[in-house]
Design an enzyme around this catalytic site. Structure first.
Site, mmCIF file in Angstrom:
data_model
loop_
_atom_site.group_PDB
_atom_site.id
_atom_site.type_symbol
_atom_site.label_atom_id
_atom_site.label_comp_id
_atom_site.label_asym_id
_atom_site.label_seq_id
_atom_site.Cartn_x
_atom_site.Cartn_y
_atom_site.Cartn_z
ATOM 1 N N GLU A 241 0.831 -1.203 0.000
ATOM 2 C CA GLU A 241 0.000 0.000 0.000
ATOM 3 C C GLU A 241 0.864 1.251 0.000
ATOM 4 O OE1 GLU A 241 -3.182 0.181 2.801
ATOM 5 O OE2 GLU A 241 -4.069 -1.720 2.142
ATOM 6 N N GLU A 242 1.947 1.225 0.743
ATOM 7 C CA GLU A 242 2.842 2.385 0.764
ATOM 8 C C GLU A 242 3.365 2.703 -0.628
ATOM 9 O OE1 GLU A 242 7.240 3.644 2.548
ATOM 10 O OE2 GLU A 242 6.025 2.160 3.611
#
Length: 385
Positions: A241-242
């Site tokens: 997600e980062e």
């Protein structure tokens, strides 16, 4: 991935927020090396912007990740890259594992107030001797009764001096490096936590970043996210997600850089004509815009895969690699077209040149992304024994 009217309304809300609550204060925050995180996040929390894809049970909107990508893309229009990055830490770096694997008690205590903007989160992975090499970190969390006793240091921690809690990755056993780590939520007002002076960074200067020291910091074992020894795995999932978020956030920042440069090159005259009339310049800007559009397509494709439950390790790594390289290529080319004006620190193109340089380093360097991509292709040589 096709944006619906709901996606567009979300982006309109984000754009209005940036125009009124962020961009007017860019110069001040850049000078001070600090922005009022609690004040800003509370306003965002009131609009529901800090929990777009987080569970409704804990105050989130419960929407799929495409809405988070719409949010990230629009966040790229913020002129203060450090603030946009810090917001990404809150939503997509320090809280995904907590939202996915944390106990309900832990979510109620830390995730829910983070979504409301009442608590500021930071992520504690990198160390002075372990940046992209996550397996090499040295910080320890040793059991003592019902608690962990934490010792070590974390480096380059965004918003650490304002944070209420850290999602900390530490060694909790003497097992193999991929099986001895756990993620632990650490309240930042715990006795034994101290900070360095704010780090003097090349870019992202509007966010406070410091080294954090842990000296016999006592934290309840119930603050551990998930099972002991699964922290490395959780952090690798959290990285997806980062990396998607950071890649999406770069899109409109790069487009804005190109747009600002087009405007300048139309207004700036040399040798009796606008700079934009130079074929090299308008051809080069067309090439750069094409590259950005290709990055957008890759990110959208990765998002579709992620929403459908597919493995996005390769796509997210490719997007992160491409975003980092375009962050260097686009901003360098545009700054060159600004000439001497581009060399001035107060110029937006200068700031984005410095801010975007982090994209190739933070969250896993380009070389790490290449290694991951090679591994998914089956062409990474094995380690020599």
């Amino acid at each position: 991935m096709k944006f619906t009217q709901e996606h567009k309304e979300l982006q309109r809300t984000v754009r209005n927020f940036i125009d009124t609550e962020m961009n007017p204060y860019t110069e001040q925050w850049e000078r001070e090396g600090h922005f009022p995180a609690h004040e800003l996040y509370k306003k965002m929390g009131n609009l529901g912007l800090l929990g777009i894809h987080k569970p409704e049970k804990f105050g989130g909107l419960g929407l799929d990740y495409s809405y988070q990508m719409a949010f990230a893309e629009e966040l790229g229009t913020a002129r203060a890259g450090g603030v946009a990055l810090a917001i990404g830490v809150q939503t997509d770096m320090a809280t995904p594992a907590l939202a996915k694997f944390g106990s309900d008690e832990l979510k109620e205590e830390f995730l829910a107030p983070a979504i409301r903007g009442e608590k500021v989160a930071c992520i504690g992975v990198s160390e002075p001797g372990a940046g992209s090499d996550v397996a090499g970190l040295k910080t320890t969390a040793k059991k003592d009764g019902d608690d962990y006793i934490i010792n070590g240091t974390k480096m380059w921690i965004t918003t650490s001096t304002q944070a209420d809690f850290m999602c900390l990755l530490a060694n909790t056993s003497d097992d193999k490096v991929h099986k001895n780590k756990s993620l632990i939520v650490v309240p930042m007002d715990s006795p034994g936590i101290t900070f360095s002076e704010k780090l003097n960074k090349m870019g992202m200067r509007s966010s406070d970043t410091a080294q954090v020291f842990f000296d016999d910091v006592r934290v309840p074992q119930r603050n551990r996210i998930g099972a002991e020894g699964t922290g490395f795995m959780m952090q690798m999932i959290q990285f997806q997600e980062e990396r998607l978020f950071g890649s999406a956030m770069s899109i409109k920042g790069l487009e804005q850089c190109i747009s600002d440069t087009i405007t300048y090159c139309k207004e700036r005259h040399t040798f009796g004509q606008p700079l934009i009339n130079n074929q090299y310049i308008h051809f080069r800007l067309a090439e750069l815009q094409t590259e950005v559009e290709a990055l957008r397509a890759l990110i959208y494709q990765a998002t579709e895969t992620y929403i459908s439950g597919g493995d996005v390790l390769q796509q997210a790594s490719m997007a992160k690699l491409k975003a980092g390289r375009l962050g260097r290529e686009v901003t360098d080319a545009c700054l060159q077209f600004w000439g001497g004006m581009g060399y001035m620190m107060e110029n937006d193109v200068n700031r984005v040149y410095r801010d975007m340089r982090l994209t190739s380093i933070g969250g896993g360097a380009d070389e790490i992304m290449l290694g991951i991509i090679c591994k998914t292709m089956g062409i990474l040589p094995g380690k020599r024994k």
